[in-house]
Design an enzyme around this catalytic site. Structure first.
Site, PDB file in Angstrom:
ATOM      1  N   HIS A  98       0.426  -1.291   0.224  1.00 36.90           N
ATOM      2  CA  HIS A  98       0.093  -0.099   0.098  1.00 36.90           C
ATOM      3  C   HIS A  98       0.174   1.240  -0.265  1.00 36.90           C
ATOM      4  O   HIS A  98       0.140   2.046   0.277  1.00 36.90           O
ATOM      5  CB  HIS A  98      -0.954   0.496   1.094  1.00 36.90           C
ATOM      6  CG  HIS A  98      -2.089  -0.394   0.989  1.00 36.90           C
ATOM      7  ND1 HIS A  98      -3.437  -1.254   0.672  1.00 36.90           N
ATOM      8  CD2 HIS A  98      -1.952  -2.631   1.270  1.00 36.90           C
ATOM      9  CE1 HIS A  98      -4.166  -1.870   0.428  1.00 36.90           C
ATOM     10  NE2 HIS A  98      -3.726  -2.868   0.988  1.00 36.90           N
ATOM     11  N   THR A  99       2.103   0.976  -0.535  1.00 33.43           N
ATOM     12  CA  THR A  99       3.382   2.824  -0.280  1.00 33.43           C
ATOM     13  C   THR A  99       2.674   2.475  -2.087  1.00 33.43           C
ATOM     14  O   THR A  99       3.556   4.612  -1.665  1.00 33.43           O
ATOM     15  CB  THR A  99       4.398   1.933  -0.295  1.00 33.43           C
ATOM     16  OG1 THR A  99       4.988   0.732  -0.526  1.00 33.43           O
ATOM     17  CG2 THR A  99       4.810   1.479   1.793  1.00 33.43           C
ATOM     18  N   ASP A 100       2.808   1.841  -2.920  1.00 36.39           N
ATOM     19  CA  ASP A 100       2.928   2.839  -4.170  1.00 36.39           C
ATOM     20  C   ASP A 100       2.401   3.894  -4.528  1.00 36.39           C
ATOM     21  O   ASP A 100       2.227   4.614  -4.428  1.00 36.39           O
ATOM     22  CB  ASP A 100       2.691   1.292  -5.151  1.00 36.39           C
ATOM     23  CG  ASP A 100       1.227   0.830  -5.415  1.00 36.39           C
ATOM     24  OD1 ASP A 100       1.057   1.542  -4.740  1.00 36.39           O
ATOM     25  OD2 ASP A 100       1.244  -0.008  -6.159  1.00 36.39           O
TER      26      ASP A 100
ATOM     27  N   SER B  88      -3.195 -11.251 -11.301  1.00 39.69           N
ATOM     28  CA  SER B  88      -3.585 -11.574 -12.528  1.00 39.69           C
ATOM     29  C   SER B  88      -4.174 -10.664 -13.285  1.00 39.69           C
ATOM     30  O   SER B  88      -4.495  -9.745 -14.624  1.00 39.69           O
ATOM     31  CB  SER B  88      -4.971 -12.559 -12.639  1.00 39.69           C
ATOM     32  OG  SER B  88      -5.520 -12.392 -11.590  1.00 39.69           O
TER      33      SER B  88
ATOM     34  N   GLU C 182      -6.898   0.370 -15.522  1.00 48.64           N
ATOM     35  CA  GLU C 182      -8.594   0.125 -13.812  1.00 48.64           C
ATOM     36  C   GLU C 182      -8.056   1.031 -12.972  1.00 48.64           C
ATOM     37  O   GLU C 182      -9.756   0.838 -12.970  1.00 48.64           O
ATOM     38  CB  GLU C 182      -6.995  -0.725 -13.257  1.00 48.64           C
ATOM     39  CG  GLU C 182      -7.382  -1.482 -11.994  1.00 48.64           C
ATOM     40  CD  GLU C 182      -6.822  -2.921 -11.821  1.00 48.64           C
ATOM     41  OE1 GLU C 182      -6.116  -3.129 -12.938  1.00 48.64           O
ATOM     42  OE2 GLU C 182      -6.998  -3.186 -10.814  1.00 48.64           O
TER      43      GLU C 182
ATOM     44  N   ALA D  10      -5.517 -14.344  -6.001  1.00 52.44           N
ATOM     45  CA  ALA D  10      -5.336 -14.318  -5.050  1.00 52.44           C
ATOM     46  C   ALA D  10      -4.136 -13.259  -4.673  1.00 52.44           C
ATOM     47  O   ALA D  10      -2.547 -13.924  -4.219  1.00 52.44           O
ATOM     48  CB  ALA D  10      -4.173 -15.185  -5.629  1.00 52.44           C
ATOM     49  N   GLY D  11      -4.041 -12.157  -5.376  1.00 54.83           N
ATOM     50  CA  GLY D  11      -3.482 -11.438  -5.288  1.00 54.83           C
ATOM     51  C   GLY D  11      -1.689 -11.017  -5.604  1.00 54.83           C
ATOM     52  O   GLY D  11      -1.012 -11.000  -4.913  1.00 54.83           O
TER      53      GLY D  11
ATOM     54  N   ASP E 107       2.039  -3.354  -9.431  1.00 56.11           N
ATOM     55  CA  ASP E 107       1.178  -4.389 -10.280  1.00 56.11           C
ATOM     56  C   ASP E 107       2.031  -4.427 -11.614  1.00 56.11           C
ATOM     57  O   ASP E 107       2.404  -5.516 -11.913  1.00 56.11           O
ATOM     58  CB  ASP E 107      -0.189  -4.857 -10.043  1.00 56.11           C
ATOM     59  CG  ASP E 107      -0.387  -5.101  -8.484  1.00 56.11           C
ATOM     60  OD1 ASP E 107       0.517  -5.086  -8.108  1.00 56.11           O
ATOM     61  OD2 ASP E 107      -1.511  -4.884  -8.690  1.00 56.11           O
TER      62      ASP E 107
HETATM   63  C1  GLA Z   1      -3.081  -3.899  -4.981  1.00 59.44           C
HETATM   64  C2  GLA Z   1      -2.870  -2.153  -6.415  1.00 59.44           C
HETATM   65  C3  GLA Z   1      -0.888  -2.526  -6.282  1.00 59.44           C
HETATM   66  C4  GLA Z   1      -0.900  -2.182  -4.199  1.00 59.44           C
HETATM   67  C5  GLA Z   1      -1.142  -3.245  -3.497  1.00 59.44           C
HETATM   68  C6  GLA Z   1      -0.807  -3.364  -2.402  1.00 59.44           C
HETATM   69  O1  GLA Z   1      -2.178  -5.101  -5.789  1.00 59.44           O
HETATM   70  O2  GLA Z   1      -3.369  -3.034  -7.612  1.00 59.44           O
HETATM   71  O3  GLA Z   1      -0.889  -1.091  -6.538  1.00 59.44           O
HETATM   72  O4  GLA Z   1      -1.913  -1.029  -3.869  1.00 59.44           O
HETATM   73  O5  GLA Z   1      -3.060  -3.657  -3.623  1.00 59.44           O
HETATM   74  O6  GLA Z   1       0.772  -3.186  -2.050  1.00 59.44           O
END
Ligand code: GLA
Length: 386
Positions: free
Chosen positions: A34-36, A126, A159, A122-123, A171
């Site tokens: 969550h830093t991005d 994808s 997105e 799944a984080g 991502d």
């Molecule tokens: C998701 C978002 C990313 C990032 C992460 C948390 O994957 O797409 O931009 O914020 O959550 O680090």
């Protein structure tokens, strides 16, 4: 949208002859969650799980056909009439086409078959892989002259505008710009990427997919982003030079402790501490100190759970369980949260034992068999000719 079955591949694909295949990988993130979108630091890389997209120009000016082998689903659209669809997965593609067009580039009619071994929800991104894979393929097919960084940026914008998640750049950047056997220390403010060798001597990265994806994920994600913006708006009144949480250190935040709500204070504290942890993690990697790296991962999880509040009981259970194993150096939830995977840094020879015991314990507690994915850092998006 027409649904098809395998014996009945859409007519437009009967004579499909792909010109090339785009390989679009998912990503992991070692630390920096969550830093991005707070202009901070992240430490991701692409992995050995990916979406394959076969492309061919079809000679028409504007008709596009997309077939997902994995989901056995087909849809067509017209480049002259791009708009949001009620089917979410179509929006990843339509959004990318729209962003390309907004940049004054004009792809023509194409056919694309998509096949994936990346689990959805799944984080491991994808969605970013799909967006970037489409952009990469159209760039190649119609010589659009888009750089890798532009592909990542326009995919993120897709997105925001078509899917509605106000995600950061991590991502998409990782999916497109990673290098084999390296992690990317990405400064999300300047987009400067430093490639750090992924030296995990004798250790591996194992993902445990909780197989839960709580419905809170999308709305809470956008809420977290807004909360961080609220903190910045407040701090800016006294310190106009502050543009993001990147410009604030813990000492300065402390000044605002009694003025901010407890929730906002916790959110900001997490982000600032997480940025510090990313830089420490890189130092630990450079000095082969995996014990320290592991501790930073655990600290990251604790912050995500207690201060940023994006974890869930399934993720917490697996991270907590991992602390029973000396061979696990570090573990934490990965990605946006509210489900998805934990990432575990573990001694290679202990993997079988850990995985077996974690599977058993998680099964007993939640009646779900977690999916085990052993990942290696890979290069970003690439093309093979058929
Ligand atoms: C998701 C978002 C990313 C990032 C992460 C948390 O994957 O797409 O931009 O914020 O959550 O680090």
């Amino acid at each position: 949208m027409e649904k098809q079955n395998n014996s009945n591949i859409p007519a437009s694909f009967r004579n499909f002859k792909p010109q090339f295949t785009v390989h679009a990988p998912g990503r992991i993130n070692i630390i920096g969650e969550h830093t991005d979108y707070n202009d901070g630091f992240v430490l991701p890389t692409a992995i050995n799980k990916k979406i394959k997209l076969q492309f061919s120009a079809n000679g028409s000016a504007s008709v596009c056909n997309i077939y997902s082998k994995t989901y056995n689903t087909y849809f067509s659209f017209d480049l002259q009439k791009i708009s949001r669809s009620e089917h979410m997965w179509e929006n990843y593609i339509l959004g990318v086409v729209n962003e390309i067009q907004k940049r004054g580039k004009n792809p023509e009619g194409f056919d694309c078959i998509i096949d994936s071994d990346l689990p959805v929800g799944a984080g491991i991104s994808s969605s970013a892989a799909l967006e970037c894979g489409i952009a990469f393929g159209l760039n190649e097919l119609f010589n659009l002259g888009l750089s890798r960084q532009t592909i990542a940026e326009l995919s993120r914008d897709a997105e925001h505008h078509y899917v509605g998640t106000k995600c950061g750049i991590m991502d998409q950047f990782a999916s497109v710009l990673s290098r084999e056997d390296h992690l990317i220390l990405l400064d999300c403010h300047s987009l400067e990427a430093t490639y750090v060798p992924a030296n995990f001597e004798g250790h591996k990265l194992v993902l445990l997919n909780t197989k839960v994806s709580h419905s809170l994920a999308a709305s809470e994600y956008n809420t977290r982003r807004k909360e961080c913006e609220e903190v910045i708006n407040y701090i800016q009144k006294r310190y106009p030079e502050v543009n993001s949480l990147r410009d604030v250190d813990l000492q300065r935040l402390q000044e605002f402790k009694n003025e901010l709500s407890e929730v906002l204070y916790k959110r900001a504290r997490f982000i600032i501490s997480e940025n510090n942890r990313v830089l420490k993690a890189v130092e630990a990697l450079k000095s082969d100190d995996l014990d320290h790296l592991g501790l930073l991962m655990y600290a990251s999880h604790k912050g995500l759970r207690d201060n940023y509040e994006v974890s869930c009981k399934e993720l917490d259970f697996l991270v907590e369980f991992s602390t029973n194993f000396e061979a696990v150096k570090g573990a934490r939830m990965m990605g946006g949260g509210f489900g998805g995977c934990t990432i575990n840094l573990i001694e290679e020879e202990a993997i079988d034992d850990f995985v077996q015991k974690a599977t058993e314990a998680y099964g007993k507690k939640f009646n779900i068999e977690p999916e085990v994915i052993i990942v290696t850092p890979q290069q970003g998006t690439y093309i093979t000719k058929n």
